[in-house]
Every structure is written in C-alpha cells, then in structure tokens.
Design a protein around this motif. Structure first.
Motif, PDB file in Angstrom:
ATOM      1  N   TYR A 311     -17.834  -1.370   8.255  1.00  0.00           N
ATOM      2  CA  TYR A 311     -17.153  -2.657   8.290  1.00  0.00           C
ATOM      3  C   TYR A 311     -15.714  -2.452   8.718  1.00  0.00           C
ATOM      4  CZ  TYR A 311     -21.096  -4.134   5.352  1.00  0.00           C
ATOM      5  OH  TYR A 311     -22.347  -4.393   4.865  1.00  0.00           O
ATOM      6  N   GLU A 312     -15.191  -3.450   9.437  1.00  0.00           N
ATOM      7  CA  GLU A 312     -13.768  -3.517   9.757  1.00  0.00           C
ATOM      8  C   GLU A 312     -13.279  -4.844   9.204  1.00  0.00           C
ATOM      9  OE1 GLU A 312     -13.110  -2.863  13.882  1.00  0.00           O
ATOM     10  OE2 GLU A 312     -14.063  -0.869  13.884  1.00  0.00           O
ATOM     11  N   THR A 313     -12.634  -4.796   8.035  1.00  0.00           N
ATOM     12  CA  THR A 313     -12.293  -5.999   7.280  1.00  0.00           C
ATOM     13  C   THR A 313     -10.793  -6.233   7.322  1.00  0.00           C
ATOM     14  OG1 THR A 313     -14.154  -5.564   5.798  1.00  0.00           O
ATOM     15  CG2 THR A 313     -12.479  -7.129   5.049  1.00  0.00           C
ATOM     16  N   ARG A 314     -10.395  -7.425   7.796  1.00  0.00           N
ATOM     17  CA  ARG A 314      -8.973  -7.792   7.851  1.00  0.00           C
ATOM     18  C   ARG A 314      -8.593  -8.469   6.533  1.00  0.00           C
ATOM     19  NH1 ARG A 314      -5.405  -8.345  11.979  1.00  0.00           N
ATOM     20  NH2 ARG A 314      -7.094  -8.128  13.492  1.00  0.00           N
ATOM     21  N   TYR A 315      -7.550  -7.926   5.888  1.00  0.00           N
ATOM     22  CA  TYR A 315      -7.063  -8.502   4.635  1.00  0.00           C
ATOM     23  C   TYR A 315      -5.936  -9.492   4.914  1.00  0.00           C
ATOM     24  CZ  TYR A 315      -9.797  -5.655   1.406  1.00  0.00           C
ATOM     25  OH  TYR A 315     -10.816  -5.101   0.674  1.00  0.00           O
ATOM     26  N   SER A 316      -5.505 -10.224   3.873  1.00  0.00           N
ATOM     27  CA  SER A 316      -4.487 -11.267   4.030  1.00  0.00           C
ATOM     28  C   SER A 316      -3.152 -10.705   4.499  1.00  0.00           C
ATOM     29  CB  SER A 316      -4.299 -12.009   2.701  1.00  0.00           C
ATOM     30  OG  SER A 316      -3.885 -11.112   1.676  1.00  0.00           O
ATOM     31  N   ASN A 317      -2.919  -9.406   4.312  1.00  0.00           N
ATOM     32  CA  ASN A 317      -1.670  -8.817   4.789  1.00  0.00           C
ATOM     33  C   ASN A 317      -1.711  -8.466   6.270  1.00  0.00           C
ATOM     34  OD1 ASN A 317      -3.320  -6.608   4.893  1.00  0.00           O
ATOM     35  ND2 ASN A 317      -2.334  -5.513   3.190  1.00  0.00           N
ATOM     36  N   GLY A 318      -2.832  -8.759   6.929  1.00  0.00           N
ATOM     37  CA  GLY A 318      -2.961  -8.494   8.360  1.00  0.00           C
ATOM     38  C   GLY A 318      -3.522  -7.136   8.688  1.00  0.00           C
ATOM     39  N   ASN A 319      -3.676  -6.253   7.726  1.00  0.00           N
ATOM     40  CA  ASN A 319      -4.206  -4.913   7.969  1.00  0.00           C
ATOM     41  C   ASN A 319      -5.728  -4.927   7.999  1.00  0.00           C
ATOM     42  OD1 ASN A 319      -1.641  -3.738   8.018  1.00  0.00           O
ATOM     43  ND2 ASN A 319      -1.616  -3.526   5.787  1.00  0.00           N
ATOM     44  N   ILE A 320      -6.311  -4.026   8.825  1.00  0.00           N
ATOM     45  CA  ILE A 320      -7.761  -3.872   8.937  1.00  0.00           C
ATOM     46  C   ILE A 320      -8.169  -2.598   8.205  1.00  0.00           C
ATOM     47  CG2 ILE A 320      -9.691  -3.548  10.514  1.00  0.00           C
ATOM     48  CD1 ILE A 320      -8.163  -5.141  12.591  1.00  0.00           C
ATOM     49  N   TYR A 321      -9.162  -2.698   7.325  1.00  0.00           N
ATOM     50  CA  TYR A 321      -9.627  -1.577   6.521  1.00  0.00           C
ATOM     51  C   TYR A 321     -11.063  -1.225   6.888  1.00  0.00           C
ATOM     52  CZ  TYR A 321      -5.508  -2.603   3.693  1.00  0.00           C
ATOM     53  OH  TYR A 321      -4.228  -2.818   3.272  1.00  0.00           O
ATOM     54  N   VAL A 322     -11.415   0.069   6.699  1.00  0.00           N
ATOM     55  CA  VAL A 322     -12.755   0.570   7.021  1.00  0.00           C
ATOM     56  C   VAL A 322     -13.242   1.454   5.869  1.00  0.00           C
ATOM     57  CG1 VAL A 322     -12.315   0.538   9.514  1.00  0.00           C
ATOM     58  CG2 VAL A 322     -11.824   2.608   8.195  1.00  0.00           C
ATOM     59  N   PRO A 323     -14.543   1.769   5.793  1.00  0.00           N
ATOM     60  CA  PRO A 323     -15.030   2.720   4.783  1.00  0.00           C
ATOM     61  C   PRO A 323     -14.428   4.108   5.029  1.00  0.00           C
ATOM     62  CG  PRO A 323     -16.841   1.445   5.707  1.00  0.00           C
ATOM     63  CD  PRO A 323     -15.652   1.168   6.564  1.00  0.00           C
ATOM     64  N   TYR A 324     -14.212   4.889   3.944  1.00  0.00           N
ATOM     65  CA  TYR A 324     -13.579   6.195   4.121  1.00  0.00           C
ATOM     66  C   TYR A 324     -13.977   7.147   3.012  1.00  0.00           C
ATOM     67  CZ  TYR A 324     -10.321   4.909   0.371  1.00  0.00           C
ATOM     68  OH  TYR A 324      -9.783   4.553  -0.836  1.00  0.00           O
ATOM     69  N   VAL A 325     -13.811   8.472   3.323  1.00  0.00           N
ATOM     70  CA  VAL A 325     -13.862   9.557   2.345  1.00  0.00           C
ATOM     71  C   VAL A 325     -12.547  10.321   2.477  1.00  0.00           C
ATOM     72  CG1 VAL A 325     -15.001  11.676   1.579  1.00  0.00           C
ATOM     73  CG2 VAL A 325     -16.364   9.780   2.487  1.00  0.00           C
ATOM     74  N   HIS A 326     -11.751  10.340   1.396  1.00  0.00           N
ATOM     75  CA  HIS A 326     -10.490  11.083   1.388  1.00  0.00           C
ATOM     76  C   HIS A 326     -10.661  12.349   0.552  1.00  0.00           C
ATOM     77  CE1 HIS A 326      -7.579   7.530   2.433  1.00  0.00           C
ATOM     78  NE2 HIS A 326      -8.336   7.904   3.447  1.00  0.00           N
ATOM     79  N   ILE A 327     -10.140  13.481   1.057  1.00  0.00           N
ATOM     80  CA  ILE A 327     -10.161  14.755   0.340  1.00  0.00           C
ATOM     81  C   ILE A 327      -8.734  15.099  -0.086  1.00  0.00           C
ATOM     82  CG2 ILE A 327     -10.624  17.236   0.505  1.00  0.00           C
ATOM     83  CD1 ILE A 327     -13.117  15.566   0.401  1.00  0.00           C
ATOM     84  N   TYR A 328      -8.560  15.480  -1.352  1.00  0.00           N
ATOM     85  CA  TYR A 328      -7.287  15.967  -1.868  1.00  0.00           C
ATOM     86  C   TYR A 328      -7.499  17.367  -2.442  1.00  0.00           C
ATOM     87  CZ  TYR A 328      -5.436  11.186  -1.645  1.00  0.00           C
ATOM     88  OH  TYR A 328      -5.021   9.964  -1.217  1.00  0.00           O
ATOM     89  N   ILE A 329      -6.504  18.254  -2.231  1.00  0.00           N
ATOM     90  CA  ILE A 329      -6.425  19.527  -2.939  1.00  0.00           C
ATOM     91  C   ILE A 329      -5.245  19.411  -3.889  1.00  0.00           C
ATOM     92  CG2 ILE A 329      -6.077  22.007  -2.771  1.00  0.00           C
ATOM     93  CD1 ILE A 329      -8.738  21.149  -1.679  1.00  0.00           C
ATOM     94  N   ASN A 330      -5.544  19.459  -5.197  1.00  0.00           N
ATOM     95  CA  ASN A 330      -4.543  19.147  -6.218  1.00  0.00           C
ATOM     96  C   ASN A 330      -4.013  17.735  -5.951  1.00  0.00           C
ATOM     97  OD1 ASN A 330      -4.908  21.707  -7.419  1.00  0.00           O
ATOM     98  ND2 ASN A 330      -3.558  22.629  -5.893  1.00  0.00           N
ATOM     99  N   ASP A 331      -2.713  17.529  -5.731  1.00  0.00           N
ATOM    100  CA  ASP A 331      -2.180  16.194  -5.461  1.00  0.00           C
ATOM    101  C   ASP A 331      -1.874  15.976  -3.981  1.00  0.00           C
ATOM    102  OD1 ASP A 331      -2.327  15.419  -8.090  1.00  0.00           O
ATOM    103  OD2 ASP A 331      -0.295  16.062  -8.578  1.00  0.00           O
ATOM    104  N   ASP A 332      -2.300  16.867  -3.110  1.00  0.00           N
ATOM    105  CA  ASP A 332      -1.987  16.771  -1.686  1.00  0.00           C
ATOM    106  C   ASP A 332      -3.166  16.213  -0.903  1.00  0.00           C
ATOM    107  OD1 ASP A 332       0.519  17.880  -2.111  1.00  0.00           O
ATOM    108  OD2 ASP A 332      -0.218  19.927  -1.881  1.00  0.00           O
ATOM    109  N   PHE A 333      -2.899  15.173  -0.076  1.00  0.00           N
ATOM    110  CA  PHE A 333      -3.936  14.635   0.812  1.00  0.00           C
ATOM    111  C   PHE A 333      -4.325  15.690   1.836  1.00  0.00           C
ATOM    112  CE2 PHE A 333      -5.091  12.632   4.817  1.00  0.00           C
ATOM    113  CZ  PHE A 333      -6.155  11.838   4.402  1.00  0.00           C
ATOM    114  N   TRP A 334      -5.639  15.907   2.059  1.00  0.00           N
ATOM    115  CA  TRP A 334      -6.084  17.032   2.885  1.00  0.00           C
ATOM    116  C   TRP A 334      -6.971  16.610   4.061  1.00  0.00           C
ATOM    117  CZ3 TRP A 334      -3.170  20.831   1.394  1.00  0.00           C
ATOM    118  CH2 TRP A 334      -3.363  22.109   1.931  1.00  0.00           C
ATOM    119  N   ASP A 335      -7.800  15.589   3.900  1.00  0.00           N
ATOM    120  CA  ASP A 335      -8.748  15.276   4.977  1.00  0.00           C
ATOM    121  C   ASP A 335      -9.219  13.830   4.837  1.00  0.00           C
ATOM    122  OD1 ASP A 335     -10.543  16.424   7.195  1.00  0.00           O
ATOM    123  OD2 ASP A 335     -11.970  15.424   5.881  1.00  0.00           O
ATOM    124  N   ASN A 336      -9.623  13.234   5.973  1.00  0.00           N
ATOM    125  CA  ASN A 336     -10.108  11.863   5.997  1.00  0.00           C
ATOM    126  C   ASN A 336     -11.341  11.770   6.890  1.00  0.00           C
ATOM    127  OD1 ASN A 336      -9.980   8.851   5.796  1.00  0.00           O
ATOM    128  ND2 ASN A 336      -9.439   9.018   7.960  1.00  0.00           N
TER     129      ASN A 336
END
Length: 394
Positions: A311-336
């Motif tokens: 899905y590509e969903t537009r929110y009221s703030n004008g941004n478009i969001y999609v499904p995702y998997v985010h990877i973190y190592i400890n508190d650091d963002f690592w992969d998307n």
C-alpha cells in the motif's frame, strides 16, 4: 530505548519514515500549548523545536578486509644412488691394473612455498576494525515545555507546528596502512661420491673375467601437508523458528501479535515461519534478540521476509507511507526493507547487512503497514519472517 522514529511507518522516499505534521489531528494539550506559546511574544517555540530536534550522524569508517589462505607446506626429499662396474677381458701373462669405481650421488631438494599477507592496520599498528555509524539523538527540551513529560511528547508537539527532526551528516574518517610480509625459499643440494680401487692382479693362465653392470636407483619422497578447518557458528538462536518463539522477545511496544506457522516452501526441509496478525494503521510489530559474539568481529547477517500486500497511503500531513521492515543494532538504525516497486508483494525476498560485534548486541525488528482496515485504499496485510542468521566473516 530507541528514538521514536521506530514507531512510525516508512516514507516512500525515506528509509526512516516520517512523523505526522500540521495541526490537523493534533491534541491541544498543555504540552502543545507550551510549545505554541501564543501568550509569550519573547518565546520562539518553533525555533526551539528546530534546535532541539537536530540529529548528527557520523558515517562508518571505510574499511578494507582481505582474506589470506595459508598454502600447504610441502617438503620433497629425493635420493638417487647410481653404481656401475666395467667389464674387461684379461689374457694370461699380462699384468693389468684396473679400477672399479662406484659413484654415489645423493640429492636432497627442499621446497618452501612463500605466503604474501596484506593486512589493514590503524596508525597504532593494530588491525583495523569496522566501526558502526554513530548517530547522536537529542534527549532534552526547553524548561518552559515541562508539560511535555518526555522527549517523545515534545517531538510530537513540535511536529504539530511543522518542525521535524533534522539530520546532519558529517564526513566519515578513513585511514588505511598496508603492510606486506614475505618469506624466502631455501634449496639444499648434497652430492656424495665414493671411489673403490682394486689392487694389481697377476695372471699366469688365460682367464676370462666378466663383471656385471649393476645400476641401482633409490628414490624416496616425503610429503607433509598442513591444513586448517573451521566451523562457522550462527550467533542468532532459533533463526528458523523450529522451536517456536524460543529466544525471541515480542516487546510490550508491539500493537500487532505474531505466531509460528507451518508453510510449504520449495526446497525447504523446515517449513516453520513467523507470521504476524493483520497489520493496519501503522500499528507496530516489534521483536528482539540478544546476540553474543566475539568483540571486534565482523558479522554478515541476513533474513527472509514476505509482505502479503503493498500500500501507498497518504496521511493528512501530506506524507505517503508504505509497509516496511526496519532493522536496529542496539539503538542504531541499520537496514530498511519494503515491497516498493520493482519489488512485489506476495514474494519472498532476502536482505543482508553487516555489523561489528561488541560482544553483546541487541538485534531489533520493527515492522508496520500504513493502510486503513476499510474504505478506499484500505485492506488487510501481514508479514512473514524466516532464515535469520549472523555468521562471522573469516
């Protein structure tokens, strides 16, 4: 605790996603009123938001890793012994002196192979270690915003006046020193010669003496081979979910549940995968596991993922969001990972990433899907995960 960016969906053009902006849908609570500060003409709440939400990122240091294979040690020894005897006919009344010679030749040849090793070291002469990207997040806010009882609430209030976290990336350091070590080869040759002489012989009768030519060769070869073997260890426990959810923790922040299901996959001996319940409205699914590795060791990790729909969903703030998997190592963002084109939903994909172990690190999975349950652009979605592994790089 990780920065609140984990708890929102991924933007179509950004791997980190975005926070809601504008005042539509914002609750005018005491926190937001303190930021807006309409009654205080000397207070710049929006300007303070920009200052306090600034984020500094230092990229990882470039590192070159070389793999050296030690050659087998081979030692060859060769010995050759050759002897021969002349044949002569001697007539009576003739005194003849002759000599019998025996030649012995021994040859010993030693071959030593040379190994060339290239290492990358730091200025102190130590092996260079790959360093993680350093991200500095804000954690404080102005005193007048004390009604915002946490940095996350202050960030949310700032987003309602149109201010979002700003990322500043500084240049990554890079130092490379190369050292080459060599060894020399040695060859040894030994020759031994012996001579045998027969004393004079007096013959009064006609005698025919016949000697036999004898040639003897002795060849001996010794070969020594050294080999080394190693067994790779996966520091992720139960990465194929054969033991259900053992060793995995679904956190209290999760708004989506998950279970282990049986699934027929071509070429798979184990058909158990993790599958979430229905994912809607950017509700978060989050799980983690502590990885015990070798401090300073580089590890290569991978995981298989599957989204049922995109899905590509537009929110009221004008941004478009999609499904995702985010990877973190400890508190650091690592992969998307996301099923955006050219990828497609309903297909298994494999994502790989590297990290350097500190000895004990937490691997996080944060996942969501943005669509509403019903209505235009709404529907259902779920995520499956399998084959999660991290192996040391030799």
């Amino acid at each position: 605790m990780k920065f609140s960016i984990k708890h929102v969906a991924s933007l179509l053009a950004s791997p980190l996603g975005a926070l809601a902006t504008g005042t539509n849908g914002c609750s005018h609570n005491n926190c937001l009123r303190a930021v807006i500060a309409e009654a205080f003409t000397t207070r710049d709440g929006r300007g303070d938001c920009s200052k306090y939400l600034r984020v500094t990122v230092t990229p990882a240091t470039s590192t070159f890793v070389s793999t050296v294979t030690e050659p087998a040690l081979v030692v060859v020894s060769t010995t050759i012994i050759e002897s021969y005897t002349d044949t002569q006919t001697i007539v009576a009344s003739t005194e003849t002196q002759y000599a019998q010679e025996t030649a012995v030749i021994e040859e010993i040849q030693t071959i030593t192979e040379t190994a060339f090793t290239t290492r990358t070291i730091d200025p102190d002469g130590n092996p260079y270690k790959l360093k993680r990207q350093v991200t500095a997040f804000g954690s404080t806010f102005p005193g007048y915003a004390s009604p915002c009882t946490s940095f996350a609430k202050y960030t949310s209030a700032c987003s309602c006046v149109g201010v979002f976290p700003e990322t500043i990336t500084v240049s990554a350091p890079s130092t490379t020193i190369t050292v080459t070590s060599t060894s020399t080869s040695t060859s040894t040759y030994t020759e031994t010669t012996s001579t045998t002489t027969t004393s004079p012989l007096s013959i009064t009768d006609t005698t025919l003496l016949t000697s036999t030519l004898t040639i003897t060769f002795t060849i001996s070869t010794t070969t020594t081979t050294s080999t080394s073997t190693s067994t790779a260890t996966n520091i992720v426990k139960n990465g194929r979910f054969s033991q259900g959810l053992a060793h995995w923790t679904i956190t209290s922040s999760s708004q989506v549940s998950a279970s282990v299901s049986n699934l027929d996959l071509p070429g798979e001996t184990s058909n158990r995968v993790l599958k979430t319940s229905n994912m809607i409205n950017n509700n978060l699914f989050e799980m983690r596991q502590t990885l015990l590795g070798i401090p300073g060791q580089l590890y290569t990790c991978q995981y298989d993922w599957f989204f049922a729909n995109h899905y590509e969903t537009r929110y009221s703030n004008g941004n478009i969001y999609v499904p995702y998997v985010h990877i973190y190592i400890n508190d650091d963002f690592w992969d998307n990972s996301t099923p955006q084109p050219p990828r497609s939903p309903g297909v298994w994909y494999t994502t790989r990433f590297d990290f350097v172990s500190s000895g004990s690190d937490i691997l996080w999975f944060d996942c969501a899907s943005p669509q509403a349950r019903n209505g235009p652009g709404g529907g259902s979605n779920y995520l499956m995960l399998d084959n999660i592994s991290c192996f040391a790089v030799e």
